[in-house]
Design an enzyme around this catalytic site. Sequence first.
Site, PDB file in Angstrom:
ATOM      1  N   ALA A  83       0.833  -1.195   0.000  1.00 55.70           N
ATOM      2  CA  ALA A  83       0.000   0.000   0.000  1.00 55.70           C
ATOM      3  C   ALA A  83       0.871   1.249   0.000  1.00 55.70           C
ATOM      4  CB  ALA A  83      -0.909   0.005   1.224  1.00 55.70           C
TER       5      ALA A  83
ATOM      6  N   ASP B 273     -14.009   0.679  10.408  1.00 53.19           N
ATOM      7  CA  ASP B 273     -14.377  -0.681  10.782  1.00 53.19           C
ATOM      8  C   ASP B 273     -13.429  -1.658  10.085  1.00 53.19           C
ATOM      9  OD1 ASP B 273     -15.755  -2.712  11.967  1.00 53.19           O
ATOM     10  OD2 ASP B 273     -17.501  -2.620  10.647  1.00 53.19           O
TER      11      ASP B 273
ATOM     12  N   LYS C  47      -4.193  -5.737   6.201  1.00 49.00           N
ATOM     13  CA  LYS C  47      -3.235  -5.349   7.230  1.00 49.00           C
ATOM     14  C   LYS C  47      -2.818  -6.579   8.036  1.00 49.00           C
ATOM     15  CE  LYS C  47      -4.140  -1.355   9.219  1.00 49.00           C
ATOM     16  NZ  LYS C  47      -4.807  -0.222   9.936  1.00 49.00           N
TER      17      LYS C  47
ATOM     18  N   GLY D  98       2.168   4.967   1.045  1.00 52.73           N
ATOM     19  CA  GLY D  98       2.332   5.619   2.335  1.00 52.73           C
ATOM     20  C   GLY D  98       3.580   5.132   3.059  1.00 52.73           C
ATOM     21  N   ILE D  99       3.839   5.740   4.206  1.00 52.09           N
ATOM     22  CA  ILE D  99       4.995   5.389   5.027  1.00 52.09           C
ATOM     23  C   ILE D  99       4.765   4.023   5.658  1.00 52.09           C
ATOM     24  CG2 ILE D  99       6.369   6.073   7.041  1.00 52.09           C
ATOM     25  CD1 ILE D  99       5.501   8.975   6.463  1.00 52.09           C
ATOM     26  N   LYS D 100       5.750   3.154   5.586  1.00 52.60           N
ATOM     27  CA  LYS D 100       5.607   1.825   6.175  1.00 52.60           C
ATOM     28  C   LYS D 100       5.413   1.928   7.687  1.00 52.60           C
ATOM     29  CE  LYS D 100       8.387  -0.655   2.742  1.00 52.60           C
ATOM     30  NZ  LYS D 100       9.597  -1.488   2.529  1.00 52.60           N
ATOM     31  N   GLY D 101       4.505   1.139   8.204  1.00 51.87           N
ATOM     32  CA  GLY D 101       4.234   1.162   9.629  1.00 51.87           C
ATOM     33  C   GLY D 101       5.248   0.356  10.423  1.00 51.87           C
ATOM     34  N   MET D 102       5.351   0.660  11.704  1.00 50.05           N
ATOM     35  CA  MET D 102       6.251  -0.071  12.583  1.00 50.05           C
ATOM     36  C   MET D 102       5.630  -1.371  13.062  1.00 50.05           C
ATOM     37  SD  MET D 102       7.728   2.987  14.988  1.00 50.05           S
ATOM     38  CE  MET D 102       8.502   4.452  14.296  1.00 50.05           C
TER      39      MET D 102
END
Length: 575
Positions: free
Chosen positions: A315, A371, A336, A317-321
């Site tokens: 996806a 949701d 996710k 955007g900035i990669k999540g931690m």
Amino acid sequence: MYHSLLDKTSKILIEGFENYFRNFKELTSYTPRHFREKDWRAMKENHRKRLMLYKDQVFTTKSILYDLLKEKVADYDFWKKAKLAYILLSKERKDKELAETFFNSVIRKLYPDLAINEELMFVHEGFNSCEIYPNDNLYFTYPANWGLQKIIRSIIADFDFEAPYLNKEADIQFLVKAIREVILSRYTTTDETVTQVLKSVFYRNKAAYLIGRTYVGGKWMPFIIPFLNGPNGVYVDTLIFDPKIMAHLFSFTRSYFMVDVEIPSQMVAFLNSVITHKQVHELYNAIGFNKHGKTEFYRDFLNHLDHSEDQFVLAEGIKGMVMTVFTLPSYNIVFKMIKDYFDPPKTMTRQEVRNKYKMVGQHDRVGRMADTHEFEEFHLPLDRIHPNLMQELRSTVNSHLEIRNNELIIKHLYTERKMIPLNMYLEQCSLEEAKSAVEEYGDAILQLAKANIFPGDMMTKNFGVTRQKRIVFYDYDEIEFLTDMNFRWKPKPETFEQIYAFEPWYEIRPNDVFPEDFKKFMIGRQDVKSHFIEYHQNLFNPDYWTSIQNRIKNGEWIHALPYPNKIRFRPEEEV
């Protein structure tokens, strides 16, 4: 003996479903009294209980069957026959699509490592295969020859909340005026003109909604009438014709309605003609059948896979931690997955992250949290996985993966509506769009606060922009209840050492929050930063946050309206 076991199994399954649906309807039936008595605490608790019903009943039914079947639990041929026996018991039911989903839920919990299997489960059945039964009890009908005054008076009379009204006659005239301005100024009624209003009232939070449609000008014109029960009695708050506002009322960011439903498919069919922007699975979610909504979503996803060729990719955007997020560009959903290991400074466990998502699922989302649906054993075609995505999955979530028969099997994931990350949106939008977005961003944070949610990580990358340009929070690993936080002013340095200290010289406890510091990181775009700080001054004031805490601790349920204040019939001070 074998047939006796089949009969017992199918009967236990159908009785489990009937018990769930009976309890669902019973809990829903308490809502009108809670609204009438303004018992908002009971309303919230009742909604929470109803959310837990399905999982509890699936667990109970699974346990009974496990004890009954023993080694037959993993007998493929037995379950094929059990499905046929269940079809015979459920085929005449008017809620059979829900009954089929219940069967799927139980067998998935019972049968070891069962993937989606068309022989053992109801995979492609559902809403479209259900007859839309004729039912005179679904809605009230008001013919045009009654005249507008009589129609409105009849609607108000048919929906008696058994509570004192603020001013019933004023409400009637507000509605008459709104209809004349919006509909009768554009269309002429004919012999075919008729108005229908669902008999079931849609309750959510402190509001009750009537949902109807009028056939005029050769088409159906939908409308929604919200009622509130204020300090001086029940009153009509507005009349909604705008399809965007109606769609938002049924948004994936809103809690489910408490509404009496006799035949779910019929209710969904009516709503589908009124809330035309919503898909079938979203409407099942909205009326409280979120597990069947998940089933209908999965069917839609399978259908999309069959009619598309693009590959799953990471996806934007900035990669999540904490989460690895990927998507199918042609489909409006992100997937996710909780990472195997979290990047510093994250120190939580995978189970703690799952608990945060569960918390959101059981909480009032006030139109500001997305949701999600949770899946286990989720299968994707291996040839649809882009090599770069596969490399990322192998390096971040490898323990969740298995490859079998040209499929990528994901042991656990969440699905969520795709949105544009707010940080990316702000990089490319105009100045006016940016000003509107940062206003919405602050509004979202404060509305969550009033629902007793503190987002934790409030960076713009953790918020998304919907198609209607609404700002929604979607990163839940650091959320907390607002009442658990300690909002503080930063101590003023008094000595040379304190002024020039490299680190805070004062004690900071785990749940301490210093709102003054929000200014440093909340908005990176410089041409709107000052506008944001000026527009949302309260965000940076610890006393304001504490005042919200105190209202919640004192038992107040702060209601967030899902429509603009400007369309309300009366100003707040008059109700």
